[in-house]
Each structure stands twice: as structure tokens, then as C-alpha cells.
Write an enzyme that holds these catalytic residues in place. Sequence first.
Site, PDB file in Angstrom:
ATOM      1  N   GLY A  43      -2.896   1.133  10.359  1.00 15.30           N
ATOM      2  CA  GLY A  43      -1.827   1.611  11.236  1.00 15.30           C
ATOM      3  C   GLY A  43      -2.186   3.007  11.715  1.00 15.30           C
ATOM      4  CB  CYS A  91      -2.008   8.798   5.193  1.00 16.42           C
ATOM      5  SG  CYS A  91      -1.567   9.396   6.830  1.00 16.42           S
ATOM      6  CG  LEU A  92      -6.275   6.376   9.146  1.00 18.26           C
ATOM      7  CD1 LEU A  92      -6.281   5.820  10.560  1.00 18.26           C
ATOM      8  CD2 LEU A  92      -7.590   6.070   8.445  1.00 18.26           C
ATOM      9  CG  HIS A 133       2.463   5.225   6.213  1.00 17.72           C
ATOM     10  ND1 HIS A 133       1.952   5.687   5.013  1.00 17.72           N
ATOM     11  CD2 HIS A 133       1.765   5.877   7.180  1.00 17.72           C
ATOM     12  CE1 HIS A 133       1.009   6.589   5.260  1.00 17.72           C
ATOM     13  NE2 HIS A 133       0.869   6.715   6.565  1.00 17.72           N
ATOM     14  CG  HIS A 137       2.619   9.178  10.427  1.00 22.41           C
ATOM     15  ND1 HIS A 137       2.191  10.376   9.907  1.00 22.41           N
ATOM     16  CD2 HIS A 137       1.834   8.224   9.866  1.00 22.41           C
ATOM     17  CE1 HIS A 137       1.189  10.156   9.063  1.00 22.41           C
ATOM     18  NE2 HIS A 137       0.957   8.854   9.012  1.00 22.41           N
TER      19      HIS A 137
HETATM   20 ZN    ZN Z   1      -0.343   7.845   7.815  1.00 22.26          ZN
END
Ligand code: ZN
Length: 193
Positions: A43, A91-92, A133, A137
Site C-alpha cells: 500500500g 511501513c515504507l 494503515h 497516513h
Molecule cells: Zn505506511
Amino acid sequence: MKVLSYPHPILKYKCKPIQKIDQGLRDIVAEMFQLMYDTQGVGLAANQVGLPYRLFVMNASGDREKKEEEYVFVNPIILKKNGKLKDNEGCLSFPGINADVIRPEFIDVESIALNGDVQHFQWAGRSARIVQHETDHLDGIGFIDRLSQTALLEIKEELEYMKMAFTSNQHRGFIPAETEIIREIKELERLRC
Ligand code: ZN
């Protein structure tokens, strides 16, 4: 386009609803999917790539060949939440950091599709987790804001290190100053919100 890391201020920014769906937005979405696959994500939210819009992309399989699992959410709203499930999350924007997060297990979500239609989905399990999630953001909430005190303590050092790296990159001019970032955000909003 690149993924911005904690503690970039746009990750704390509450994104504005999108008022205009056009080819420009479809190009942004395509680029976000490519970047998500390239970085092994499932995502990606628009503010993670510096765009202050209520938009995110998802493919729970993380497999770029599985186009049927690609979903685009414009202006998503979580209408209902049910149940409770603890699972590991990453998370990226927090590379290398993982922690357990408790979230509702089932959700109802309404959003706009790229053709302008209102779409309504019910999600469960892993997909429900990703949608929550990513929607977080867009409200300026990172998964670390959902951790227990104990879990947060465990990753404290990594977070401190990321903050130092960010400040150092800002001093060296690789990342713009806060005032410049805010100016850019406002400019991007004027185009599409
Ligand atoms: Zn994230």
C-alpha cells in the site's frame, strides 16, 4: 517520485479531499503503483510521495502481475469498524521497522473510483489492515502512533536514528526546510483540492 521517510513533515499532514479526477491523477496513480512494487510495498499513500491528497493505492499481494488485486482509493471514508486483531506491520516510510498493531478486523469503506463512481467495499483481515494503515497516513497518523508504550520503546532507538538522519539531510540541502515544504504543499493543494 520517491517514498519520503519519517520524520518528514508531510507524514504528519492531514491531506485534503481531491476535487478533480483527470489524466494527471491517473498518471500519479500509475506512478505510485510502480513505486510501491519497486519498494516491495502492499500500500502507498499520496503524502508518502509528497502529495497532500486523500488518495492511496493498494495491492495486498504485492505482486505487480496480479492487476486484479489493484485498488485505488480517492477520498476514502471508513464508515464502520468491527472486531479487533493484532498483527505485525511495517511501513515504507519507516524502512526496517516492524511492530505489532491492534486494529479493527472488519471495515466498511466508501471512496471514489478513478472513473468518478462512488465505490463501497467491505474488507477483512490483511486488506482491512492495509486500508486502515493507509487511511491513517492521509490523516497524518503513522503506524507508530498506534503502538503500545512497550512496543514504541522497542523501536525508540531506530526512530531517534531516523530523526538524526533527516536533520542531517536537511542541513546538507537534500531535503528542503520546513517553510519550503509547507509552501510546496499549499501549491500542490491549489492544483487538485
Ligand atoms: Zn505506511
